[in-house]
Write a protein that holds these residues in place. Structure first.
Motif, PDB file in Angstrom:
ATOM      1  N   PHE A 179      22.755 -13.948  -5.991  1.00  0.00           N
ATOM      2  CA  PHE A 179      21.779 -14.409  -6.973  1.00  0.00           C
ATOM      3  C   PHE A 179      21.052 -15.676  -6.525  1.00  0.00           C
ATOM      4  O   PHE A 179      19.993 -16.004  -7.055  1.00  0.00           O
ATOM      5  CB  PHE A 179      22.479 -14.690  -8.317  1.00  0.00           C
ATOM      6  N   VAL A 180      21.647 -16.391  -5.563  1.00  0.00           N
ATOM      7  CA  VAL A 180      21.063 -17.650  -5.098  1.00  0.00           C
ATOM      8  C   VAL A 180      20.780 -17.542  -3.601  1.00  0.00           C
ATOM      9  O   VAL A 180      21.695 -17.352  -2.804  1.00  0.00           O
ATOM     10  CB  VAL A 180      22.015 -18.844  -5.361  1.00  0.00           C
ATOM     11  N   ALA A 181      19.523 -17.652  -3.217  1.00  0.00           N
ATOM     12  CA  ALA A 181      19.152 -17.605  -1.805  1.00  0.00           C
ATOM     13  C   ALA A 181      19.440 -18.955  -1.153  1.00  0.00           C
ATOM     14  O   ALA A 181      19.456 -19.991  -1.815  1.00  0.00           O
ATOM     15  CB  ALA A 181      17.668 -17.265  -1.664  1.00  0.00           C
ATOM     16  N   GLU A 182      19.672 -18.940   0.167  1.00  0.00           N
ATOM     17  CA  GLU A 182      19.955 -20.189   0.885  1.00  0.00           C
ATOM     18  C   GLU A 182      18.807 -21.172   0.772  1.00  0.00           C
ATOM     19  O   GLU A 182      19.012 -22.388   0.787  1.00  0.00           O
ATOM     20  CB  GLU A 182      20.259 -19.886   2.353  1.00  0.00           C
TER      21      GLU A 182
ATOM     22  N   ASP B  99      19.770 -27.147  -1.789  1.00  0.00           N
ATOM     23  CA  ASP B  99      19.434 -28.369  -1.051  1.00  0.00           C
ATOM     24  C   ASP B  99      20.590 -28.708  -0.103  1.00  0.00           C
ATOM     25  O   ASP B  99      21.510 -29.446  -0.448  1.00  0.00           O
ATOM     26  CB  ASP B  99      19.191 -29.508  -2.044  1.00  0.00           C
ATOM     27  N   LYS B 100      20.542 -28.154   1.099  1.00  0.00           N
ATOM     28  CA  LYS B 100      21.633 -28.327   2.061  1.00  0.00           C
ATOM     29  C   LYS B 100      21.833 -29.798   2.428  1.00  0.00           C
ATOM     30  O   LYS B 100      22.960 -30.234   2.667  1.00  0.00           O
ATOM     31  CB  LYS B 100      21.354 -27.507   3.330  1.00  0.00           C
ATOM     32  N   TYR B 101      20.761 -30.562   2.490  1.00  0.00           N
ATOM     33  CA  TYR B 101      20.852 -31.964   2.880  1.00  0.00           C
ATOM     34  C   TYR B 101      21.721 -32.750   1.885  1.00  0.00           C
ATOM     35  O   TYR B 101      22.570 -33.549   2.290  1.00  0.00           O
ATOM     36  CB  TYR B 101      19.451 -32.565   2.939  1.00  0.00           C
ATOM     37  N   ALA B 102      21.528 -32.499   0.581  1.00  0.00           N
ATOM     38  CA  ALA B 102      22.306 -33.201  -0.445  1.00  0.00           C
ATOM     39  C   ALA B 102      23.780 -32.807  -0.364  1.00  0.00           C
ATOM     40  O   ALA B 102      24.669 -33.666  -0.482  1.00  0.00           O
ATOM     41  CB  ALA B 102      21.749 -32.888  -1.835  1.00  0.00           C
ATOM     42  N   PHE B 103      24.053 -31.529  -0.149  1.00  0.00           N
ATOM     43  CA  PHE B 103      25.441 -31.069  -0.062  1.00  0.00           C
ATOM     44  C   PHE B 103      26.113 -31.593   1.211  1.00  0.00           C
ATOM     45  O   PHE B 103      27.304 -31.918   1.203  1.00  0.00           O
ATOM     46  CB  PHE B 103      25.496 -29.544  -0.105  1.00  0.00           C
ATOM     47  N   TYR B 104      25.349 -31.683   2.305  1.00  0.00           N
ATOM     48  CA  TYR B 104      25.911 -32.213   3.554  1.00  0.00           C
ATOM     49  C   TYR B 104      26.296 -33.687   3.399  1.00  0.00           C
ATOM     50  O   TYR B 104      27.371 -34.108   3.816  1.00  0.00           O
ATOM     51  CB  TYR B 104      24.908 -32.048   4.695  1.00  0.00           C
TER      52      TYR B 104
ATOM     53  N   LEU C 258      30.628 -21.559  -2.867  1.00  0.00           N
ATOM     54  CA  LEU C 258      30.502 -20.796  -4.107  1.00  0.00           C
ATOM     55  C   LEU C 258      29.059 -20.398  -4.374  1.00  0.00           C
ATOM     56  O   LEU C 258      28.783 -19.306  -4.857  1.00  0.00           O
ATOM     57  CB  LEU C 258      31.023 -21.617  -5.288  1.00  0.00           C
ATOM     58  N   LEU C 259      28.147 -21.277  -4.031  1.00  0.00           N
ATOM     59  CA  LEU C 259      26.734 -20.987  -4.268  1.00  0.00           C
ATOM     60  C   LEU C 259      26.173 -19.974  -3.279  1.00  0.00           C
ATOM     61  O   LEU C 259      25.353 -19.128  -3.637  1.00  0.00           O
ATOM     62  CB  LEU C 259      25.920 -22.284  -4.184  1.00  0.00           C
ATOM     63  N   SER C 260      26.621 -20.038  -2.032  1.00  0.00           N
ATOM     64  CA  SER C 260      25.988 -19.244  -0.978  1.00  0.00           C
ATOM     65  C   SER C 260      26.755 -17.978  -0.607  1.00  0.00           C
ATOM     66  O   SER C 260      26.180 -17.057  -0.020  1.00  0.00           O
ATOM     67  CB  SER C 260      25.815 -20.110   0.279  1.00  0.00           C
ATOM     68  N   GLU C 261      28.045 -17.914  -0.905  1.00  0.00           N
ATOM     69  CA  GLU C 261      28.885 -16.791  -0.486  1.00  0.00           C
ATOM     70  C   GLU C 261      28.731 -15.625  -1.466  1.00  0.00           C
ATOM     71  O   GLU C 261      28.774 -15.790  -2.673  1.00  0.00           O
ATOM     72  CB  GLU C 261      30.347 -17.253  -0.432  1.00  0.00           C
ATOM     73  N   SER C 262      28.554 -14.424  -0.922  1.00  0.00           N
ATOM     74  CA  SER C 262      28.274 -13.258  -1.768  1.00  0.00           C
ATOM     75  C   SER C 262      29.522 -12.620  -2.350  1.00  0.00           C
ATOM     76  O   SER C 262      29.533 -12.165  -3.487  1.00  0.00           O
ATOM     77  CB  SER C 262      27.497 -12.206  -0.968  1.00  0.00           C
ATOM     78  N   ARG C 263      30.611 -12.595  -1.600  1.00  0.00           N
ATOM     79  CA  ARG C 263      31.795 -11.855  -2.029  1.00  0.00           C
ATOM     80  C   ARG C 263      32.469 -12.479  -3.252  1.00  0.00           C
ATOM     81  O   ARG C 263      32.838 -11.794  -4.194  1.00  0.00           O
ATOM     82  CB  ARG C 263      32.800 -11.755  -0.876  1.00  0.00           C
TER      83      ARG C 263
ATOM     84  N   LEU D 243      30.759 -24.391 -11.775  1.00  0.00           N
ATOM     85  CA  LEU D 243      30.181 -25.233 -10.737  1.00  0.00           C
ATOM     86  C   LEU D 243      30.232 -26.712 -11.137  1.00  0.00           C
ATOM     87  O   LEU D 243      30.534 -27.577 -10.320  1.00  0.00           O
ATOM     88  CB  LEU D 243      28.737 -24.815 -10.469  1.00  0.00           C
ATOM     89  N   ASP D 244      29.955 -26.991 -12.406  1.00  0.00           N
ATOM     90  CA  ASP D 244      29.974 -28.376 -12.866  1.00  0.00           C
ATOM     91  C   ASP D 244      31.393 -28.935 -12.846  1.00  0.00           C
ATOM     92  O   ASP D 244      31.605 -30.114 -12.542  1.00  0.00           O
ATOM     93  CB  ASP D 244      29.397 -28.458 -14.282  1.00  0.00           C
ATOM     94  N   LYS D 245      32.381 -28.079 -13.142  1.00  0.00           N
ATOM     95  CA  LYS D 245      33.782 -28.511 -13.115  1.00  0.00           C
ATOM     96  C   LYS D 245      34.197 -28.888 -11.693  1.00  0.00           C
ATOM     97  O   LYS D 245      34.852 -29.908 -11.467  1.00  0.00           O
ATOM     98  CB  LYS D 245      34.690 -27.406 -13.649  1.00  0.00           C
ATOM     99  N   ILE D 246      33.794 -28.075 -10.726  1.00  0.00           N
ATOM    100  CA  ILE D 246      34.139 -28.365  -9.331  1.00  0.00           C
ATOM    101  C   ILE D 246      33.379 -29.589  -8.826  1.00  0.00           C
ATOM    102  O   ILE D 246      33.917 -30.407  -8.082  1.00  0.00           O
ATOM    103  CB  ILE D 246      33.870 -27.133  -8.455  1.00  0.00           C
ATOM    104  N   ALA D 247      32.119 -29.737  -9.268  1.00  0.00           N
ATOM    105  CA  ALA D 247      31.346 -30.909  -8.871  1.00  0.00           C
ATOM    106  C   ALA D 247      31.990 -32.195  -9.379  1.00  0.00           C
ATOM    107  O   ALA D 247      31.920 -33.243  -8.726  1.00  0.00           O
ATOM    108  CB  ALA D 247      29.917 -30.793  -9.396  1.00  0.00           C
ATOM    109  N   SER D 248      32.654 -32.120 -10.542  1.00  0.00           N
ATOM    110  CA  SER D 248      33.282 -33.312 -11.113  1.00  0.00           C
ATOM    111  C   SER D 248      34.417 -33.835 -10.237  1.00  0.00           C
ATOM    112  O   SER D 248      34.789 -35.005 -10.337  1.00  0.00           O
ATOM    113  CB  SER D 248      33.806 -33.013 -12.522  1.00  0.00           C
ATOM    114  N   ILE D 249      34.978 -32.974  -9.388  1.00  0.00           N
ATOM    115  CA  ILE D 249      36.057 -33.408  -8.489  1.00  0.00           C
ATOM    116  C   ILE D 249      35.581 -34.544  -7.604  1.00  0.00           C
ATOM    117  O   ILE D 249      36.317 -35.492  -7.320  1.00  0.00           O
ATOM    118  CB  ILE D 249      36.543 -32.226  -7.622  1.00  0.00           C
ATOM    119  N   MET D 250      34.336 -34.466  -7.164  1.00  0.00           N
ATOM    120  CA  MET D 250      33.790 -35.487  -6.257  1.00  0.00           C
ATOM    121  C   MET D 250      32.810 -36.406  -6.981  1.00  0.00           C
ATOM    122  O   MET D 250      31.915 -36.978  -6.370  1.00  0.00           O
ATOM    123  CB  MET D 250      33.105 -34.818  -5.061  1.00  0.00           C
ATOM    124  N   ARG D 251      32.972 -36.543  -8.311  1.00  0.00           N
ATOM    125  CA  ARG D 251      32.131 -37.413  -9.131  1.00  0.00           C
ATOM    126  C   ARG D 251      30.650 -37.085  -8.948  1.00  0.00           C
ATOM    127  O   ARG D 251      29.810 -37.976  -8.734  1.00  0.00           O
ATOM    128  CB  ARG D 251      32.399 -38.882  -8.807  1.00  0.00           C
TER     129      ARG D 251
END
Length: 213
Positions: A16-19, A23-28, A5-10, A65-73
């Motif tokens: 609006f958000v560049a790669e 923080d790819k490390y935190a998301f990985y 959602l953050l990185s995909e343009s379509r 984004l915060d709603k989706i983040a809540s899925i994984m606590r």
């Protein structure tokens, strides 16, 4: 899903958000923890967290984004020019605080209200087979139900279509409520404070509270 959602343009915020601002490390690290296969309590295994969601209307970016983040606590925050996240998962202590690196005011403790505790959690989730919303009920098996009675709380497992995952969410809610009942406040040096981020685990040595070092 959150990174896409953050990185995909379509369909996301890629325009609006560049790669370099993610923080790819935190998301990985979150992805590895989320994808780990665990016992689902039904004789099989399933990923710790899965997301099955359809976004059909426009919403405020941070709210979605915060709603989706809540899925994984997890929760999102902005740091050093990057979007990163903090996730409630087992980890080691990052920093040690004692009277050596806090002000003379020391540690101030505040307890949560003990007047009422939820003892029955109804977790709403989407059942793929019936194509309807159902509820998974989780009850507090400790003495709380005898002490406080039947106190029902309804919560929603966003993007959840797995009964086992819904049950784990209810159990997590009860565990957090029963075990994370206190906050501690203190003032430290700028050097120590700059090293701590939201969600970090810290160790506190307080001889006044514990009675021993």
């Amino acid at each position: 899903v959150l990174y896409d959602l953050l990185s995909e343009s379509r369909a996301g915020f890629g325009d609006f958000v560049a790669e370099t601002e993610i923080d790819k490390y935190a998301f990985y690290n979150a992805s590895v923890y989320n994808s780990e296969l665990i016992d689902n309590g039904q004789g099989g295994t399933s990923p710790r967290f899965s997301c099955n969601i359809v976004i059909q209307s426009s919403q405020q970016a941070y709210t979605l984004l915060d709603k989706i983040a809540s899925i994984m606590r997890a929760s999102l925050f902005f740091e050093d020019g990057k979007i990163t996240l903090s996730q409630d998962r087992p980890t080691t202590s990052l920093y040690f605080f004692s009277y050596a690196n806090v002000t003379e005011d020391g540690f101030v403790y505040t307890g949560a209200s003990q007047q009422t505790k939820d003892t029955v959690i109804n977790v709403k989730y989407f059942q793929n087979e019936t194509r309807t919303y159902e509820y998974e009920t989780v009850e507090d098996t400790t003495a709380n139900q005898t002490k406080f009675g039947v106190v029902v709380k309804n919560i929603e497992a966003v993007g959840c279509s797995d009964q086992a995952q819904a049950r784990r969410m209810g159990l997590w809610h009860l565990y957090t409520q029963n075990n994370e009942t206190e906050t501690v406040a203190f003032t430290t040096t700028a050097d120590a404070g700059s090293l701590i981020r939201p969600g970090n685990i810290i160790t506190i040595q307080d001889p006044v509270r514990s009675g021993l070092r």
